[in-house]
Scaffold this motif. Sequence first.
Motif, PDB file in Angstrom:
ATOM      1  N   SER A  40      79.128  -1.783 109.657  1.00 17.02           N
ATOM      2  CA  SER A  40      78.395  -1.689 110.859  1.00 17.02           C
ATOM      3  C   SER A  40      78.623  -0.240 111.505  1.00 17.02           C
ATOM      4  CB  SER A  40      79.084  -2.653 111.737  1.00 17.02           C
ATOM      5  OG  SER A  40      80.410  -2.483 112.178  1.00 17.02           O
ATOM      6  N   TYR A  41      78.080   0.055 112.706  1.00 15.25           N
ATOM      7  CA  TYR A  41      78.311   1.434 113.242  1.00 15.25           C
ATOM      8  C   TYR A  41      79.217   1.275 114.460  1.00 15.25           C
ATOM      9  CZ  TYR A  41      73.866   2.262 110.835  1.00 15.25           C
ATOM     10  OH  TYR A  41      72.848   2.375 109.860  1.00 15.25           O
ATOM     11  N   ALA A  42      79.526   2.372 114.613  1.00  9.40           N
ATOM     12  CA  ALA A  42      80.684   2.242 115.740  1.00  9.40           C
ATOM     13  C   ALA A  42      79.907   2.757 117.030  1.00  9.40           C
ATOM     14  CB  ALA A  42      81.543   3.885 115.174  1.00  9.40           C
ATOM     15  N   SER A  43      78.972   3.238 117.015  1.00  4.64           N
ATOM     16  CA  SER A  43      78.273   3.420 118.439  1.00  4.64           C
ATOM     17  C   SER A  43      76.753   3.403 118.140  1.00  4.64           C
ATOM     18  CB  SER A  43      78.600   4.793 119.044  1.00  4.64           C
ATOM     19  OG  SER A  43      78.361   5.967 118.181  1.00  4.64           O
ATOM     20  N   TRP A  44      75.928   3.433 119.489  1.00  2.64           N
ATOM     21  CA  TRP A  44      74.373   3.771 119.243  1.00  2.64           C
ATOM     22  C   TRP A  44      74.031   4.867 118.694  1.00  2.64           C
ATOM     23  CZ3 TRP A  44      71.941  -0.238 119.284  1.00  2.64           C
ATOM     24  CH2 TRP A  44      72.426  -1.509 119.916  1.00  2.64           C
ATOM     25  N   GLU A  45      74.752   5.978 119.196  1.00  2.00           N
ATOM     26  CA  GLU A  45      74.752   7.557 118.750  1.00  2.00           C
ATOM     27  C   GLU A  45      74.557   7.303 117.181  1.00  2.00           C
ATOM     28  OE1 GLU A  45      76.345  11.731 119.204  1.00  2.00           O
ATOM     29  OE2 GLU A  45      77.030  10.472 120.574  1.00  2.00           O
ATOM     30  N   ALA A  46      75.688   6.686 116.623  1.00  2.00           N
ATOM     31  CA  ALA A  46      75.599   6.533 115.234  1.00  2.00           C
ATOM     32  C   ALA A  46      74.345   5.900 114.623  1.00  2.00           C
ATOM     33  CB  ALA A  46      76.970   5.992 114.730  1.00  2.00           C
ATOM     34  N   VAL A  47      73.919   4.814 115.127  1.00  2.00           N
ATOM     35  CA  VAL A  47      72.712   4.040 114.746  1.00  2.00           C
ATOM     36  C   VAL A  47      71.720   4.974 114.777  1.00  2.00           C
ATOM     37  CG1 VAL A  47      71.191   2.320 115.400  1.00  2.00           C
ATOM     38  CG2 VAL A  47      73.556   1.688 115.686  1.00  2.00           C
ATOM     39  N   TYR A  48      71.604   5.987 115.885  1.00  2.00           N
ATOM     40  CA  TYR A  48      70.297   6.930 116.045  1.00  2.00           C
ATOM     41  C   TYR A  48      70.455   7.990 114.968  1.00  2.00           C
ATOM     42  CZ  TYR A  48      67.290  10.157 117.952  1.00  2.00           C
ATOM     43  OH  TYR A  48      66.473  11.528 117.998  1.00  2.00           O
ATOM     44  N   ARG A  49      71.531   8.516 114.737  1.00  2.00           N
ATOM     45  CA  ARG A  49      71.690   9.523 113.891  1.00  2.00           C
ATOM     46  C   ARG A  49      71.343   9.212 112.435  1.00  2.00           C
ATOM     47  NH1 ARG A  49      76.969  11.857 114.190  1.00  2.00           N
ATOM     48  NH2 ARG A  49      77.263  10.907 116.429  1.00  2.00           N
ATOM     49  N   ASP A  50      72.016   8.217 112.164  1.00  2.00           N
ATOM     50  CA  ASP A  50      71.867   7.609 110.756  1.00  2.00           C
ATOM     51  C   ASP A  50      70.336   7.211 110.104  1.00  2.00           C
ATOM     52  OD1 ASP A  50      73.048   7.043 108.233  1.00  2.00           O
ATOM     53  OD2 ASP A  50      73.011   5.123 108.553  1.00  2.00           O
ATOM     54  N   ASN A  51      69.433   6.962 111.262  1.00  2.00           N
ATOM     55  CA  ASN A  51      68.177   6.363 111.031  1.00  2.00           C
ATOM     56  C   ASN A  51      66.915   7.271 111.623  1.00  2.00           C
ATOM     57  OD1 ASN A  51      68.880   3.605 110.002  1.00  2.00           O
ATOM     58  ND2 ASN A  51      70.294   3.482 111.732  1.00  2.00           N
ATOM     59  N   VAL A  52      67.350   8.065 112.557  1.00  2.00           N
ATOM     60  CA  VAL A  52      66.186   8.852 112.932  1.00  2.00           C
ATOM     61  C   VAL A  52      65.362   9.586 112.118  1.00  2.00           C
ATOM     62  CG1 VAL A  52      67.489  10.918 113.473  1.00  2.00           C
ATOM     63  CG2 VAL A  52      65.391  10.352 115.084  1.00  2.00           C
ATOM     64  N   THR A  53      65.851  10.006 110.760  1.00  2.00           N
ATOM     65  CA  THR A  53      65.371  10.683 110.025  1.00  2.00           C
ATOM     66  C   THR A  53      64.052   9.983 109.300  1.00  2.00           C
ATOM     67  OG1 THR A  53      67.092  12.321 109.734  1.00  2.00           O
ATOM     68  CG2 THR A  53      65.244  12.438 108.147  1.00  2.00           C
ATOM     69  N   TRP A  54      64.643   9.061 108.733  1.00  2.00           N
ATOM     70  CA  TRP A  54      63.733   7.969 107.925  1.00  2.00           C
ATOM     71  C   TRP A  54      62.543   7.350 109.102  1.00  2.00           C
ATOM     72  CZ3 TRP A  54      62.820   2.922 108.959  1.00  2.00           C
ATOM     73  CH2 TRP A  54      63.727   2.185 109.503  1.00  2.00           C
ATOM     74  N   VAL A  55      63.072   7.151 109.990  1.00  4.48           N
ATOM     75  CA  VAL A  55      62.031   6.419 111.159  1.00  4.48           C
ATOM     76  C   VAL A  55      60.881   7.603 111.639  1.00  4.48           C
ATOM     77  CG1 VAL A  55      61.585   5.630 113.297  1.00  4.48           C
ATOM     78  CG2 VAL A  55      63.669   4.826 112.021  1.00  4.48           C
ATOM     79  N   TYR A  56      61.322   8.839 111.722  1.00  2.98           N
ATOM     80  CA  TYR A  56      60.422   9.852 111.862  1.00  2.98           C
ATOM     81  C   TYR A  56      59.512   9.983 110.748  1.00  2.98           C
ATOM     82  CZ  TYR A  56      58.397  14.493 112.563  1.00  2.98           C
ATOM     83  OH  TYR A  56      57.583  15.655 112.678  1.00  2.98           O
ATOM     84  N   GLY A  57      60.014  10.130 109.383  1.00  2.41           N
ATOM     85  CA  GLY A  57      59.230  10.284 108.522  1.00  2.41           C
ATOM     86  C   GLY A  57      58.291   9.384 108.229  1.00  2.41           C
ATOM     87  N   LEU A  58      58.546   7.959 108.623  1.00  2.00           N
ATOM     88  CA  LEU A  58      57.886   7.059 108.538  1.00  2.00           C
ATOM     89  C   LEU A  58      56.687   7.204 109.361  1.00  2.00           C
ATOM     90  CD1 LEU A  58      56.951   3.927 107.400  1.00  2.00           C
ATOM     91  CD2 LEU A  58      58.346   3.215 109.297  1.00  2.00           C
ATOM     92  N   MET A  59      56.889   7.358 110.780  1.00  2.00           N
ATOM     93  CA  MET A  59      55.972   7.635 111.609  1.00  2.00           C
ATOM     94  C   MET A  59      54.969   8.901 111.460  1.00  2.00           C
ATOM     95  SD  MET A  59      56.044   5.330 113.871  1.00  2.00           S
ATOM     96  CE  MET A  59      57.331   3.968 114.209  1.00  2.00           C
ATOM     97  N   PHE A  60      55.656   9.993 110.940  1.00  2.00           N
ATOM     98  CA  PHE A  60      54.726  11.106 110.453  1.00  2.00           C
ATOM     99  C   PHE A  60      53.837  10.752 109.684  1.00  2.00           C
ATOM    100  CE2 PHE A  60      53.569  14.999 108.562  1.00  2.00           C
ATOM    101  CZ  PHE A  60      53.197  15.666 109.537  1.00  2.00           C
ATOM    102  N   GLY A  61      54.118  10.163 108.444  1.00  2.00           N
ATOM    103  CA  GLY A  61      53.390   9.573 107.297  1.00  2.00           C
ATOM    104  C   GLY A  61      52.131   8.758 107.758  1.00  2.00           C
ATOM    105  N   LYS A  62      52.485   8.013 108.898  1.00  4.16           N
ATOM    106  CA  LYS A  62      51.238   7.386 109.554  1.00  4.16           C
ATOM    107  C   LYS A  62      50.467   7.629 110.211  1.00  4.16           C
ATOM    108  CE  LYS A  62      52.283   3.272 107.390  1.00  4.16           C
ATOM    109  NZ  LYS A  62      51.331   2.680 106.320  1.00  4.16           N
ATOM    110  N   VAL A  63      50.879   8.638 111.041  1.00  2.00           N
ATOM    111  CA  VAL A  63      50.073   9.198 112.074  1.00  2.00           C
ATOM    112  C   VAL A  63      49.710  10.575 111.790  1.00  2.00           C
ATOM    113  CG1 VAL A  63      50.902   7.781 113.897  1.00  2.00           C
ATOM    114  CG2 VAL A  63      51.818   9.879 113.491  1.00  2.00           C
ATOM    115  N   GLY A  64      50.458  11.343 111.240  1.00  3.89           N
ATOM    116  CA  GLY A  64      50.124  12.614 110.701  1.00  3.89           C
ATOM    117  C   GLY A  64      50.064  13.705 111.395  1.00  3.89           C
TER     118      GLY A  64
END
Length: 190
Positions: A30-54
């Motif tokens: 599990s994650y230690a903090s919300w910041e850790a959740v963000y840092r660990d997942n922001v890259t793939w979420v951004y990549g996914l969104m960029f792939g969809k909206v361009g």
Amino acid sequence: MVRRVESERRAHTVTSSSSGRELRLVPGDSYASWEAVYRDNVTWVYGLMFGKVGNRPDAEDLTAEVFTAALKPLRITASAPEVRAYLRATARTVLAAHWKARMGREITTIEGDIRDDPPEEFHDSGAETRAKEVLAELPDRYRRILELRFLQGLSVREAAQSLGVTVANAKVLQHRALRMASRLNERGVR
């Protein structure tokens, strides 16, 4: 991708004071903090969104929207795979709302694997410049209907109201404008 925040997600004990509180062990996945959740997942979420909206601005806005929407209901004690699954479901909902507002249709499928790293640099294909050139060559009413529908994301009904025409007339204008824009674009490419 090697987990950058692995050290933040390792099991740890909550220190107790002399008040007699018991120590609690947080599961290692599990994650230690919300910041850790963000840092660990922001890259793939951004990549996914960029792939969809361009485009970067929309991708950045949608990524922020995913994390904002997930913040309240997501449990910090959830395992990393549960967090990713929840963020993926949230991304699907955010994309559906985005496309419904933008194009009047919901697109709720997210295919394939998620890339862990975003695209490095985006090459300018000249499409934006060519689209501006084609729009500039169109008659005013045709240009205006396309701008309202596709650049401002208005529905046919809203575009018709803005132009002061019936919905049927707006549909005809849009069809003719797209046909003429296509011919202009083909002529400009050849």
